[in-house]
Design an enzyme around this catalytic site. Structure first.
Site, PDB file in Angstrom:
ATOM      1  N   LYS A 143      13.647  24.635  40.289  1.00 37.31           N
ATOM      2  CA  LYS A 143      15.185  25.067  40.212  1.00 37.31           C
ATOM      3  C   LYS A 143      15.863  24.631  41.391  1.00 37.31           C
ATOM      4  CE  LYS A 143      14.724  29.094  37.213  1.00 37.31           C
ATOM      5  NZ  LYS A 143      14.607  28.362  35.687  1.00 37.31           N
TER       6      LYS A 143
ATOM      7  N   HIS B  47      15.631  38.636  34.846  1.00 36.76           N
ATOM      8  CA  HIS B  47      14.925  37.797  33.945  1.00 36.76           C
ATOM      9  C   HIS B  47      13.541  38.475  33.195  1.00 36.76           C
ATOM     10  CE1 HIS B  47      12.630  33.926  33.035  1.00 36.76           C
ATOM     11  NE2 HIS B  47      13.771  33.573  33.036  1.00 36.76           N
TER      12      HIS B  47
ATOM     13  N   CYS C 272      16.063  34.563  28.310  1.00 33.70           N
ATOM     14  CA  CYS C 272      15.066  35.343  28.754  1.00 33.70           C
ATOM     15  C   CYS C 272      15.659  36.593  29.614  1.00 33.70           C
ATOM     16  CB  CYS C 272      13.979  34.635  29.840  1.00 33.70           C
ATOM     17  SG  CYS C 272      13.150  32.975  29.141  1.00 33.70           S
TER      18      CYS C 272
ATOM     19  N   GLN D 197      16.893  31.890  41.084  1.00 33.74           N
ATOM     20  CA  GLN D 197      18.491  31.275  40.930  1.00 33.74           C
ATOM     21  C   GLN D 197      19.164  31.197  41.925  1.00 33.74           C
ATOM     22  OE1 GLN D 197      19.620  30.476  38.078  1.00 33.74           O
ATOM     23  NE2 GLN D 197      17.738  30.912  36.978  1.00 33.74           N
TER      24      GLN D 197
ATOM     25  N   ASP E 151      13.785  38.497  43.450  1.00 34.53           N
ATOM     26  CA  ASP E 151      13.437  37.339  42.671  1.00 34.53           C
ATOM     27  C   ASP E 151      14.676  36.090  43.183  1.00 34.53           C
ATOM     28  OD1 ASP E 151      13.676  35.259  40.881  1.00 34.53           O
ATOM     29  OD2 ASP E 151      13.804  36.533  39.082  1.00 34.53           O
TER      30      ASP E 151
END
Lengths: 407, 120
Positions: free
Chosen positions: A222, A115, A362, A199, A196
């Site tokens: 999220k 991202h 993104c 997600q 990261d």
């Protein structure tokens, strides 16, 4: 198991098929109640309030920090920093820690499926410090081909950071970090690891000890929590070497006219009043995830993924950008229909109440690698059902009709 | 039932855009993009005595932006540059002959804005 009833938005939008959870998740009633309760029962500023109400507010705030530490198996609550979102968390690692220690010609390893939040901070350091960036490529099954790094003629001791997403917000690919990280660390012995998890965290277990990572970032919104709250995890000794990005209230041990001394982590990184109600909501979201059990969620979503993969790619003129194997995969499906622009597709899907995202998500480095300007993305979560997938499929047929795409 | 947006006029221009391509030895070569969706447009044209005598465009965009560029380039060919600069956004939206929702204004107006920003 029906999760849908836990989320009041679906009572208020009965015909809506929400397939945009990779952008933001819907909120269960328990999270909405927690935010509401904060304001109606506990509202007061945390830290230093010597009265019962403030103590209660602080309990909620610091209680959430403990819950986060438990959720990701951190060493302790002091390794959990609240930020505004995952982007801010990565920026804190980049500009608070790595900017101090990276030097010209040091190498940062990213992947093509990152991202922008895990690309742009490093591009900024490339500009200011002269570091080099290597992108691990994505293979023809839309999986990370991490071993390609070993074929590069680079000085592996110069690799100071490997910063990877746990799961792609476009492809749905879950990177098997328990294999990838040790294999890369064999050569790149000086590399710190940043993950990261924005997600992955509402879908699969995230365990910083198993991943053997040094930093980890994610967002509350999220994972069924409120927006405006993110988390940076970092190992204690790294936090001690990290500088804050913001200076002012709350973070202070002592101030005089000439100088200031800071409190240790996490306070050092949380200048100013935090997003109190949001953190209370995040605590409720973690309780919700724990009650529902991430392993059970994972199994349910495997079913959704399998079902979608059995239908979506079979539609003529639909091109799927993502693996057709449901293993190591989130229920996130990027596709295009013939030459129809993703915005036109989403406009017509919207007429059927189907909410999807269209564009580059993104992830323009990935779009270039996939040789497309953008895709339509349907991203599912626990409240979606096979009926929702069916509705997507029939709506796609309507898109083809409107645009006169004949089979 | 006919779709409110994707009517014959939009679909026809989407499938068979007019003035698609580029002008040789152009007097101007304008490129712009729509940052909200990444759509790109390039317009090349020839000016003689203050008049636009030839114009062509290429784009990577949705049906709305492609159709509006196709219609607009047809409309402005032969016009004085000073007239093109005075064209109003609401007239361009009307010319499309379909209902454009605010969310798609940027798509429908990309071509006009590229012209006007570039030729000013």
């Amino acid at each position: 198991m029906s999760y849908k009833k836990d989320f009041p938005i679906f009572k208020n939008n009965r015909k809506m098929v929400y397939l945009d959870s990779a952008a933001t998740s819907q909120k269960p009633q328990v999270v909405i109640d927690a935010v509401n309760d904060f304001f109606s029962k506990y509202n007061s500023n945390v830290h230093r309030g010597i009265y019962t109400l403030s103590e209660k507010a602080e309990e909620l705030y610091e209680g959430t920090r403990k819950k986060v530490a438990g959720l990701i198996n951190a060493g302790g609550a002091s390794e959990i920093i609240f930020t505004g979102n995952a982007t801010e968390a990565i920026n804190l690692a980049a500009f608070g820690y790595f900017k101090k220690f990276l030097k010209k010609d040091d190498i940062v390893v990213l992947s093509e499926m990152e991202h922008h939040s895990n690309v742009v901070p490093w591009l900024m350091l490339k500009k200011s410090l002269g570091i080099k960036i290597y992108y691990l490529p994505v293979n023809e099954d839309y999986r990370l081909d991490h071993l390609r790094l070993m074929e590069q003629k680079i000085n592996f001791s110069k690799v100071k950071l490997i910063s990877l997403t746990h799961a792609s917000n476009v492809l749905g690919t879950v990177n098997p970090l328990e294999e990838i990280i040790p294999s890369l660390k064999k050569e790149c012995t000086n590399a710190k690891i940043l993950i990261d998890a924005a997600q992955s965290i509402p879908h699969i277990p995230v365990n910083v000890k198993k991943m053997n990572c040094d930093f980890l970032a994610f967002s509350s919104h999220k994972m069924f929590g409120p927006s405006g709250v993110g988390v940076l995890y970092a190992r204690q000794e790294l936090l001690e070497m990290t500088d804050p990005l913001f200076y002012g209230g709350h973070m202070i041990a002592n101030v005089d006219k000439e100088k200031a001394r800071f409190l240790p982590a996490p306070a050092k990184f949380e200048a100013g009043t935090g997003k109190l109600e949001g953190v209370a909501g995040l605590g409720a979201a973690i309780d919700y995830l724990n009650t529902r059990d991430i392993k059970v969620i994972q199994k349910y979503e495997h079913g959704l993924t399998k079902y979608t993969l059995s239908r979506l790619p079979k539609i003529k003129n639909v091109q799927l950008y993502g693996s057709r194997n449901f293993l190591n995969r989130l229920p996130v499906f990027s596709f295009n229909i013939g030459a129809i622009h993703p915005h036109d597709v989403s406009e017509i899907l919207n007429r059927h109440g189907v909410c999807v995202r269209a564009g580059h998500h993104c992830a323009q480095v990935l779009m270039d690698a996939c040789q497309t300007a953008g895709t339509v993305r349907a991203s599912l979560s626990i409240y979606n059902t096979k009926d929702d997938v069916d509705k997507l499929i029939t709506s796609i047929e309507d898109v083809k009709n409107v645009f006169r795409l004949t089979d | 039932m006919e779709d409110p947006l994707y009517r014959e006029i939009i679909l026809e221009h989407w499938q068979n855009p007019q003035n698609y391509g580029s002008v040789k030895n152009p007097s101007f070569d304008l490129s712009d993009n729509n940052p909200s969706c990444g759509d790109k447009i390039r317009i090349t044209g020839k000016i003689k005595n203050g008049k636009l005598i030839d114009v062509r465009f290429t784009c990577q965009g949705c049906a709305v932006s492609k159709a509006s560029a196709s219609i607009l380039t047809g409309q402005v060919k032969g016009m004085l540059i000073t007239e093109i600069i005075k064209l109003k956004e609401e007239d361009i939206l009307k010319n499309l002959g379909v209902e454009i929702t605010p969310a798609r204004y940027n798509c429908a107006l990309l071509c006009l804005r590229t012209f006007q920003n570039g030729l000013k």
